[in-house]
Scaffold this motif. Structure first.
Motif, short mmCIF file in Angstrom:
data_model
loop_
_atom_site.label_atom_id
_atom_site.label_comp_id
_atom_site.label_asym_id
_atom_site.label_seq_id
_atom_site.Cartn_x
_atom_site.Cartn_y
_atom_site.Cartn_z
N GLU A 51 0.43 -1.21 0.09
CA GLU A 51 0.08 0.23 0.15
C GLU A 51 1.31 1.31 -0.06
N SER A 52 1.93 1.17 0.58
CA SER A 52 2.78 2.71 1.03
C SER A 52 3.57 2.56 -0.36
N MET A 53 4.14 1.33 -1.01
CA MET A 53 4.38 2.10 -2.12
C MET A 53 3.62 2.20 -3.37
N LYS A 54 2.72 2.11 -3.61
CA LYS A 54 1.84 2.23 -4.18
C LYS A 54 1.43 3.87 -4.45
N TYR A 55 1.24 4.49 -2.90
CA TYR A 55 1.35 6.00 -2.46
C TYR A 55 2.80 6.87 -3.07
N ASN A 56 4.17 5.94 -2.70
CA ASN A 56 5.30 6.47 -3.39
C ASN A 56 5.27 7.09 -4.46
N LYS A 57 5.05 5.77 -5.64
CA LYS A 57 5.25 5.30 -7.14
C LYS A 57 4.45 6.72 -7.48
N GLU A 58 3.30 7.35 -6.79
CA GLU A 58 2.41 8.54 -7.11
C GLU A 58 2.67 9.57 -6.91
N ALA A 59 3.31 9.72 -5.76
CA ALA A 59 3.41 10.97 -5.18
C ALA A 59 5.37 11.34 -6.08
N ALA A 60 5.75 10.46 -6.18
CA ALA A 60 6.67 10.47 -7.41
C ALA A 60 6.53 11.16 -8.39
N GLU A 61 5.88 10.74 -8.61
CA GLU A 61 4.63 11.11 -10.86
C GLU A 61 3.85 12.50 -10.84
N ILE A 62 3.29 12.25 -9.79
CA ILE A 62 2.62 13.87 -9.09
C ILE A 62 4.13 15.26 -9.32
N CYS A 63 4.71 14.65 -8.37
CA CYS A 63 5.92 15.95 -7.91
C CYS A 63 6.41 16.70 -8.98
N SER A 64 7.19 15.17 -9.77
CA SER A 64 7.68 15.57 -10.87
C SER A 64 6.72 16.46 -12.02
N PHE A 65 5.52 16.24 -11.61
CA PHE A 65 4.41 16.85 -13.24
C PHE A 65 4.74 18.09 -12.27
N ALA A 66 4.64 18.62 -11.38
CA ALA A 66 4.15 20.00 -10.37
C ALA A 66 5.41 20.69 -10.83
N ALA A 67 6.95 20.24 -10.37
CA ALA A 67 7.99 20.73 -10.92
C ALA A 67 7.74 21.27 -11.85
N ALA A 68 7.62 20.29 -12.94
CA ALA A 68 7.91 20.38 -14.72
C ALA A 68 6.50 21.63 -15.21
N ALA A 69 5.01 21.75 -14.49
CA ALA A 69 4.38 22.88 -14.20
C ALA A 69 4.87 23.90 -14.18
N LEU A 70 5.47 24.10 -12.43
CA LEU A 70 5.52 25.24 -11.77
C LEU A 70 6.43 26.08 -12.75
N SER A 71 7.62 24.98 -13.37
CA SER A 71 8.81 25.62 -14.59
C SER A 71 8.20 26.08 -15.81
N GLY A 76 5.57 27.98 -15.93
CA GLY A 76 4.22 28.75 -15.36
C GLY A 76 2.65 28.18 -15.26
N THR A 77 2.72 27.25 -15.05
CA THR A 77 1.13 26.66 -15.62
C THR A 77 0.23 27.33 -14.87
N VAL A 78 -0.56 28.59 -15.35
CA VAL A 78 -1.90 28.91 -15.23
C VAL A 78 -3.40 28.01 -14.16
N PHE A 79 -2.93 26.97 -13.65
CA PHE A 79 -3.41 25.47 -13.17
C PHE A 79 -2.24 25.83 -11.75
N GLU A 80 -1.50 26.77 -11.25
CA GLU A 80 -0.33 26.41 -10.05
C GLU A 80 -0.60 26.27 -8.98
N GLN A 81 -2.05 26.94 -8.62
CA GLN A 81 -3.37 26.80 -7.26
C GLN A 81 -3.22 24.73 -7.14
N GLU A 82 -4.45 24.74 -8.34
CA GLU A 82 -5.00 23.32 -8.28
C GLU A 82 -3.70 22.46 -8.33
N ILE A 83 -2.37 22.40 -8.84
CA ILE A 83 -1.56 21.51 -9.16
C ILE A 83 -0.58 21.28 -7.63
#
Lengths: 113, 113, 113, 113
Positions: free
Chosen positions: A40-60, A62-69
């Protein structure tokens, strides 16, 4: 560099740190004797990693959805930390630390807003 | 294939359709005579495309954050459609159509839940 | 829609099909009795899925590195198929089929070039 | 932490630096008076940013296609630097610097291989 940019760079860096810690936790967990209980913990780690990677790229870019992401990052990191803190493996504890820190940084308002 | 899988495939397909329409709208807008007035709409199209691409991949790998990611897709697609419908270019109207459809499909409950 | 666009859409669709089949193979493998022997194949399925997802998004937004990214897709899909065809699970065979098809489609020249 | 991990972290960090510089160059270029002449360079900056982001995530999760993905990073960064160095804007020069550095780091062999 303005305050706004410094602030964004801090959030990007925190996301990359969390991505690295979560990926390391996932890969290390696969080799643990208690793999079944880590599942169970592994599934959360895998997805948190993917979401953080996506967020870093989006912030970089200048996404218009910064708050939501950022809200998604905070939720994913907090839930991942809650799951990982059930285990004493060093890689799980490192994931907890990086996720708690990322959630805290990404839930703060921008300095110059 | 179970109902749950069929349902997820429909959402993935809707995300890919929206990604394609939004990317096409962004690229086409760059060549329009009224580029300056399209600017706000373009930012939404670019980000909706990125979010839909991320969501399709996340759904495909069975993310534990399906609900949160689908909520992000719905918000991004609705806001993108609201911006794009201000313009009469065919690529803007195609984006509106694909985004409205994606938002509708991704906000429905899963068939087998 | 021009021939070039039709062609690109076919490649995007093949990448999404491969992404789905590879992700399904990875997730299904985690539940198999012979998990240990599937390990190598799973790593290829996970990465082929990520590469196909990235390629679909890149093609959709009109990347200037189309040729290089398609070459990466072809290599990843071929190697993934080579690993997966060692197993008789239905999800492995589906992965082989989708990967071979994607590699074939993505290695063809564009119709209008 | 082993040498191999330190080495990988250096490559991830270089990819994130290049992603940030390229995204900043793209966004800043959109506001320049000579937008039309920057167009070609902008396409390379956008794609180099996306490829570097993808590569950082792939390295972080321990991809089996590390060599191929790093080769793509090197090619994208070198071509992006070649395009950006035609301009004297500070954001273009920063992109050149980050891309050249990333290409150099990502083309070095891993310390412990």
């Amino acid at each position: 560099m303005t305050n706004l940019e410094i602030d964004k760079q801090t959030k990007i860096a925190a996301c990359i740190e969390a991505m690295n810690a979560c990926n390391k936790c996932y890969v290390s967990s696969l080799k643990e004797y208690d793999l079944a209980s880590l599942w169970e913990s592994m599934k959360y780690n895998k997805e948190a990693a993917e979401i953080c990677s996506f967020a870093a790229a989006a912030l970089s870019r200048g996404t218009v959805f910064e708050q939501e992401i950022l809200a998604l990052v905070v939720k994913a990191c907090e839930q991942c930390a809650n799951e990982s803190e059930k285990f004493e493996h060093i890689h799980c504890q490192s994931s907890v630390e990086a996720c708690r820190r990322c959630a805290e940084i990404c839930s703060t308002l921008s300095l110059t807003v």
